[in-house]
Design a protein around this motif. Structure first.
Motif, PDB file in Angstrom:
ATOM      1  N   SER A  52       0.758  -1.200  -0.148  1.00 53.83           N
ATOM      2  CA  SER A  52       0.029  -0.111  -0.299  1.00 53.83           C
ATOM      3  C   SER A  52       1.241   1.045  -0.354  1.00 53.83           C
ATOM      4  O   SER A  52       0.720   2.205  -0.660  1.00 53.83           O
ATOM      5  CB  SER A  52      -1.437  -0.179   1.272  1.00 53.83           C
ATOM      6  OG  SER A  52      -1.805  -0.646   1.311  1.00 53.83           O
ATOM      7  N   GLN A  96      -7.276   0.879  -0.730  1.00 51.11           N
ATOM      8  CA  GLN A  96      -7.481  -0.343   0.573  1.00 51.11           C
ATOM      9  C   GLN A  96      -8.375  -0.018   1.098  1.00 51.11           C
ATOM     10  O   GLN A  96      -9.186  -1.113   1.128  1.00 51.11           O
ATOM     11  CB  GLN A  96      -5.818  -1.089   0.903  1.00 51.11           C
ATOM     12  CG  GLN A  96      -6.104  -2.336   2.036  1.00 51.11           C
ATOM     13  CD  GLN A  96      -5.258  -2.723   1.794  1.00 51.11           C
ATOM     14  OE1 GLN A  96      -3.989  -2.252   2.787  1.00 51.11           O
ATOM     15  NE2 GLN A  96      -5.346  -3.670   3.152  1.00 51.11           N
ATOM     16  N   ASP A 171      -5.791  -1.479  -4.895  1.00 52.03           N
ATOM     17  CA  ASP A 171      -4.865  -2.307  -3.615  1.00 52.03           C
ATOM     18  C   ASP A 171      -5.749  -2.564  -3.550  1.00 52.03           C
ATOM     19  O   ASP A 171      -7.012  -2.431  -2.540  1.00 52.03           O
ATOM     20  CB  ASP A 171      -4.565  -0.735  -2.764  1.00 52.03           C
ATOM     21  CG  ASP A 171      -3.927  -1.226  -1.866  1.00 52.03           C
ATOM     22  OD1 ASP A 171      -3.690  -2.093  -1.330  1.00 52.03           O
ATOM     23  OD2 ASP A 171      -3.084  -0.229  -0.973  1.00 52.03           O
ATOM     24  N   GLU A 172      -5.853  -3.989  -3.565  1.00 53.68           N
ATOM     25  CA  GLU A 172      -6.455  -5.298  -2.832  1.00 53.68           C
ATOM     26  C   GLU A 172      -7.680  -4.294  -3.303  1.00 53.68           C
ATOM     27  O   GLU A 172      -9.337  -4.869  -1.871  1.00 53.68           O
ATOM     28  CB  GLU A 172      -6.547  -5.443  -1.069  1.00 53.68           C
ATOM     29  CG  GLU A 172      -4.859  -5.626  -0.753  1.00 53.68           C
ATOM     30  CD  GLU A 172      -4.825  -6.279   0.228  1.00 53.68           C
ATOM     31  OE1 GLU A 172      -5.175  -6.675   0.917  1.00 53.68           O
ATOM     32  OE2 GLU A 172      -3.757  -6.245   1.204  1.00 53.68           O
TER      33      GLU A 172
HETATM   34 MG   LIG Z   1      -1.881  -2.451   2.081  1.00 55.19          MG
END
Ligand SMILES: [Mg+2]
Ligand SMILES: Nc1ncnc2c1ncn2[C@@H]1O[C@H](COP(=O)(O)OP(=O)(O)O)[C@@H](O)[C@H]1O
Lengths: 230, 441
Positions: A52, A96, A171-172
């Motif tokens: 991240s 995220q 991000d994820e």
């Molecule tokens: Mg992360």
């Protein structure tokens, strides 16, 4: 091909020997990365390894101090630009954990950041929402406020699909969602890339890793990207 | 124009004589002046310690406007330039011109009102033409003795509007007083009185969200409203006065049995502001007070509500929202009083503050007085902060810092904006954005 203009630079996002700190703690240690339109790169690695942080540093989070190295978009450094200007250069970060916004409706927000208006834009937005398995009425809801984890992820992806930025950092985007959604997200990400975007796909979801196993997979550990992982 | 260190009876006499007022009004003024001299500074008056308001009180007969474009402060000039308004409208809003280009539109509004028997007049004229009607209400809803500056208001009042809506008449569209009768609303001590007879309906919009320049720096106006049985008054004020102004606004309504009163109150401008709309509720009356204020760096904004539940099953709702930026201070002061006999009366107060910067401040002082055991009061307060993560998110989506802050503010106030007529809402958003431009130090 022969007569290719010498002034045309290859479109590419490059991270060069990037070292960064948060509160005097070194979080990125000489990270190298390049990302070109039409390409998906997968970035994986344990929690706290700096995935991240890398994405946020590329986006321009001012709370992360860049100590050394550079970030280039199409050959030009963006290291000293604020996030809003990096956005204008084509960088998009899907958060995220996106924050919540009171009284800001998703649909209005999308119009605002895209600079578009009118029924065609709204129709398109609704269409994308449906494709992501969201009820179009979600566009009337507040941005991330009161949305489930899975809805938030899809609202982030909705923005990317609507804006079609050149360099998309996800991000994820696939965490905390069910199996069908992981597959759907992967499909939409491929469409985005086929449309000419570049994607950095940050994940530790085994299913996503399997789906994207034919793509380059980078592994991060302790603030470094390990060579030849995957 | 003259500056007065001391406001004395001869000045008050002079005002009254020049206006050719009836005897009762002259006496009312003199009594109010005595009160002003006797009353102490209100102990709730925050943020003004270093000032001598009395010294700031100017008295002018008519012209409170700027006389030329150059006389306007640069920030106000810049605003009008950026809003790209037509020259005429610009001059009008800036207070440079007294006639509005689209006067034609308003002529038939006036005609419509006339046909319905609605009286809409400058206050001075109403005192002369309808003395008995005015006397029945004037100064009886918001008493001069309320506090020192209420008394001062009554001693010096000038300007303002009188509105009378006859029984059963429902005025179908909002009456935008500013465009109809702006001269009277631009005064320093304007007094507005609204009377709705039984079953009448009126939405009155006072003020204007464009910044208004005044030559004076102290404003002390009043609005009184008497809403008879089953009538419904909605009163909207959006005020955006110059940053030099200390603003008092004394607003009170009496809501008779079964009636409804709504105060919607917003303040962008002024330097220090003290506005607490209030309602006295009789049996089954409803009141809704909805207000917002923005305190930028160096500003002090007080808002709030006062509710006096007298009748059974009366209900009131207060929604207050404040935004503080820089070292701006927002204060909410609320009073809910449940008189003995206000059986099953209910009041719900909610108060939300948004702090945009680490130095920003918000204080809330709710105050309840309950004499009736079956009455209930609910109170909720929240404070939110603009987080660095929210800022980063919005900036990562292409908004610069000012635009991001304006968007956060717009979102926070979205339910207040929804209360405004749509075309007003649009202007409101633009003004809000303008307000946040260059606000980051
Ligand atoms: Mg992360
Ligand atoms: N705001 C912050 N303050 C302090 N440390 C942080 C902050 N954000 C991240 N870190 C640290 O940076 C390192 C990398 O975190 P992160 O990039 O979130 O990892 P990943 O995304 O790979 O799980 C961790 O050691 C984490 O504790």
């Amino acid at each position: 091909m022969f007569y290719k203009d010498v002034n045309t630079v290859n479109p590419v996002l490059e991270v060069k020997d990037l070292r960064a700190r948060i509160d005097d703690k070194e979080v990125l240690r000489r990270v190298k990365l390049s990302l070109s339109p039409g390409e998906i790169k997968v970035l994986t690695g344990p929690n706290g390894s700096g995935k991240s942080t890398l994405a946020r540093t590329i986006m321009g989070d001012e709370r992360i101090e860049v100590v050394e190295g550079d970030i280039l978009v199409d050959g030009e450094s963006v290291k000293d630009l604020p996030p809003e200007e990096r956005f204008r250069k084509g960088i998009f970060l899907s958060f995220q954990m996106p924050p919540e916004f009171e009284g800001i409706r998703i649909g209005e927000f999308l119009l605002r950041i895209s600079g578009r208006s009118g029924p065609e834009a709204i129709r398109e937005m609704k269409e994308i929402a449906k494709e992501l398995g969201l009820d179009p009425s979600i566009l009337m809801r507040e941005l991330h406020r009161g949305l489930s984890g899975g809805e938030r992820k899809r609202v982030e992806l909705l923005q990317a699909l609507f804006l079609k930025p050149k360099y998309v950092l996800l991000d994820e985007i696939d965490s905390g969602v069910d199996v069908e959604s992981v597959e759907l997200i992967a499909k939409k990400v491929k469409e985005l890339v086929d449309g000419g975007s570049a994607v950095l796909f940050i994940t530790h979801n085994p299913l996503s890793l399997k789906i994207f196993s034919d793509r380059p997979v980078l592994r991060m550990e302790g603030g470094r990207i390990l060579e030849n992982a995957g | 124009m003259r500056t007065l260190g001391k406001i004395d009876p001869s000045l008050v006499e002079e005002i009254s004589r020049k206006k050719g007022e009836p005897e009762w009004m002259r006496r009312l003024r003199l009594r109010a002046l005595e009160l002003f001299e006797k009353l102490p500074d209100p102990e709730w008056l925050g943020g003004l310690d270093e000032l001598n308001i009395e010294e700031m009180v100017l008295f002018e007969e008519v012209d409170v406007r700027a006389s030329s474009w150059d006389e306007l402060p640069p920030e106000i000039r810049k605003f009008y330039e950026e809003m790209k308004l037509p020259e005429m409208e610009k001059r009008y809003l800036a207070g440079l011109s007294t006639s509005f280009d689209s006067e034609m539109v308003y002529t038939h509004v006036k005609k419509y009102l006339e046909e319905k028997g609605v009286i809409l007049l400058p206050m001075e004229e109403a005192v002369k033409r309808y003395p008995d009607l005015v006397k029945r209400y004037f100064g009886r809803i918001f008493p001069p003795a309320e506090h020192k500056y209420a008394a001062l208001h009554y001693a010096l009042w000038s300007g303002g509007v009188f509105v009378y809506v006859p029984r059963g008449v429902k005025v179908e569209f909002p009456v935008e007083a500013f465009f109809l009768i702006s001269e009277e609303l631009l005064a320093q001590f304007e007094h507005t009185l609204i009377v709705l007879e039984e079953d009448a309906y009126l939405h009155f919009i006072e003020g204007c969200s464009s910044p208004q320049f005044r030559k004076f720096s102290f404003h002390d106006g009043a609005v009184e409203a008497y809403v008879h049985r089953n009538a419904h008054l909605k009163f909207t004020t959006v005020q955006n006065w110059g940053k030099n102004i200390i603003n008092f606004n004394n607003k009170r309504a009496i809501a008779e049995e079964g009636s409804t009163v709504e105060w919607v109150e917003g303040s962008f401008g002024s330097w220090k502001s003290y506005v607490y709309p209030s309602v006295i509720l009789r049996e089954k009356a409803r009141a809704r007070i909805s207000n917002f204020s923005i305190a930028h760096a160096g500003e002090w904004k007080e808002s709030g509500a006062k509710l006096f539940h007298v009748g059974k099953e009366s209900r009131s709702t207060v929604t207050a929202k404040s935004i503080s930026t820089g070292d701006g201070v927002s204060v909410f002061r609320g009073l809910v009083r449940m008189n003995r006999g206000a059986e099953r009366a209910f009041s719900s107060v909610s108060c939300d503050s948004l702090l945009m910067d680490p130095q920003s401040k918000a204080f809330t002082y709710p105050h309840n007085q309950i004499e009736e055991p079956s009455a209930r009061i609910s109170y909720e307060a929240s404070t939110s902060f603009l987080s660095e993560e929210q800022m980063f998110y919005l900036r990562s989506r292409g908004l610069d810092e000012d635009a991001a802050r304006a968007l956060i503010a717009t979102g926070f106030l979205s339910d207040v904006i929804a209360e405004l007529p749509p075309e007003y809402g649009a202007v409101f958003r633009r003004v809000l954005e303008y307000n946040f431009r260059g606000s980051v130090g």
